[in-house]
Structure formats: structure tokens, C-alpha cells
Design an enzyme around this catalytic site. Sequence first.
Site, PDB file in Angstrom:
ATOM      1  N   SER A  85       0.831  -1.204   0.000  1.00 20.07           N
ATOM      2  CA  SER A  85       0.000   0.000   0.000  1.00 20.07           C
ATOM      3  C   SER A  85       0.865   1.253   0.000  1.00 20.07           C
ATOM      4  CB  SER A  85      -0.920   0.010   1.228  1.00 20.07           C
ATOM      5  OG  SER A  85      -0.175   0.290   2.400  1.00 20.07           O
ATOM      6  N   SER A  87       0.800   3.635   2.388  1.00 23.92           N
ATOM      7  CA  SER A  87       0.768   4.261   3.708  1.00 23.92           C
ATOM      8  C   SER A  87       2.130   4.749   4.192  1.00 23.92           C
ATOM      9  CB  SER A  87       0.179   3.293   4.739  1.00 23.92           C
ATOM     10  OG  SER A  87       1.071   2.225   4.998  1.00 23.92           O
ATOM     11  N   LYS A 142       5.014   0.250   9.665  1.00 25.15           N
ATOM     12  CA  LYS A 142       4.837   1.654  10.034  1.00 25.15           C
ATOM     13  C   LYS A 142       6.131   2.149  10.688  1.00 25.15           C
ATOM     14  CE  LYS A 142       0.399   1.421   8.955  1.00 25.15           C
ATOM     15  NZ  LYS A 142      -0.144   2.047   7.727  1.00 25.15           N
ATOM     16  N   SER A 238      -3.113   6.594   6.045  1.00 27.26           N
ATOM     17  CA  SER A 238      -2.487   5.516   6.814  1.00 27.26           C
ATOM     18  C   SER A 238      -3.414   5.041   7.925  1.00 27.26           C
ATOM     19  CB  SER A 238      -1.166   5.997   7.421  1.00 27.26           C
ATOM     20  OG  SER A 238      -0.601   5.009   8.263  1.00 27.26           O
TER      21      SER A 238
END
Length: 282
Positions: A85, A87, A142, A238
Site C-alpha cells: 500500500s 501508507s 509503520k 495511513s
Amino acid sequence: MTFDFPAFLVLASFLTGGIWLFDALVFAPRRRAAIAAAGGRTLTEDGRPLIKEPVLVEYARSFFPVIFAVLVLRSFVVEPFRIPSNSMMPTLLTGDFILVNKFAYGLRLPVLNLKFLDLGAPQRGDVVVFKFPLDPSTDYIKRIIGVPGDVIGYRNKTLFINGKPVAQLPLGTYTGVGSGREMTGARKSLEHLDAVEHAILIRPNAPDLPLGCQVLAFGPIEVPKKQYFVMGDNRDNSNDSRCWGFVPEDNLVGKAFAIWMHWDGARDGFPIAWSRLGNGIH
């Protein structure tokens, strides 16, 4: 149903290793005794093996070292992942294939996930892969924003740690490529998170919290013991700790450190971005 690759490696190692070991202790001595009784001959008169090793044992002996080596490398050294993705843009792009250091925060037994050797603790700014707390079968990536004891706040597109705003240096307007074209026009800034400098993307007109995210809706929040607060570098695109809370220490998989391949079929022309290969992750 999600395929549990670590469990498969452990089971395959036990099966192939067990077959090989059992044969070495029980049947191999009998074959050697039979050959000795035949005067040391290993072939019949027509050239066929006098005593043939079972096919199952032959395969087990061949596959066990390979499977066990993969198990050890993947469990204790490094593991590959693919970014699915946007994010973590602009640090990581959709289609990046990354390497994750599995021993940065200590060694854990595969499948059981029990830490048996503590080698370090996550720091603010680390890019980490972890098991999603709401669905441990899914891996997320993350950046660690808050460590245990930190008080985290986020308002007006600015991150606050222990009451102090985290400095941002404007870098202009971002132009996305491939699967990241949707982020064209976002504001790109350089954020200073302790000793780590990293780029972030912000849409000035978007709300501070993505739709449905309520963790920080009523002000700063303290990070509990053995928990971490994480956010994506693409701040307005996100699904992170602002939405579902903290990442337990036991959910950490490892620290991302390098990009070894990039393949994005949505790119114009060739899908591989050669310039990204070998880049470090900061």
C-alpha cells in the site's frame, strides 16, 4: 485461510530431519551389515545396488539442510516482505520488496514467538514490521513514533511528543508515480524525529485523523509499558495507531533496513524502478 509459512518450515524440518535421523540410527547400520555380510559388495551381478537407500530417506536427506537453513535465516536473521500500500510514502512505495532485520529487537522462537535472547529495544524513528493487533495473521509496516512512557499528540498536521512539536522542514509539492500517483499534489516535508530525518506526506485540507480514527480525538495519550505508537509517513492515508491503538512488543517482527527490489505494474514503461534497488530505509 492464511498459510502459516513459519509453521510449515518447522514441521518440514522436523519431518525431513526426523526421517533422516531415524534411518541413520536404525536402518543404515542394517544396510551396512548386509553389505559386510556380502563381502563388501555394493552391486549385484547385473550392476544394480545390492542394498538401496529408500527414496523417502534420499529425499529427506536432500531437502532437510535446505529447509532448515531457510528456517534459521527467516526466523533469526532476515525476512523479505512486499509493500502492498501507499501508507509509508514517500519512504516506501507500493511494489517495494524490503528486507527486515529479525534480530534487531531480540531472537524469538518461530511459531511460539517466545523471546529467548534480548538484543535491543525499538527506538523512535524505526521502521518496523509487526503483526496487526486486530488481526495477527496480517503483517503491517509503520514508523515508531512513541515508545513506552511517551505522551503522543497530533493536531494541525503536527506531531507532538511529550508536549514538544516535532520539527518539519517543507520540501515542496510531491509528484507521485505508478501506484502512488494519487498522492501527487501532497505537501512533502522533512520530519526530525530524534536523530532520524525522514520525509512525510501531508494533505493540508484533510482532517488530522482519518475517518473513523478516535484514539487521539480527545487529546494526547500516553504509551503504556511494552507498547508502541506507530504512524505511516503518508500521514493522511495511513491506518495506524491513531485508529486502533498501540502495538504490543510481542507483535514486533523486525526492523526494516533495505529495499532489494521494486516492481510496480502501474508504472509508466518498465515496472522495475532500478534507482530504488539497494536503498537503505531510514
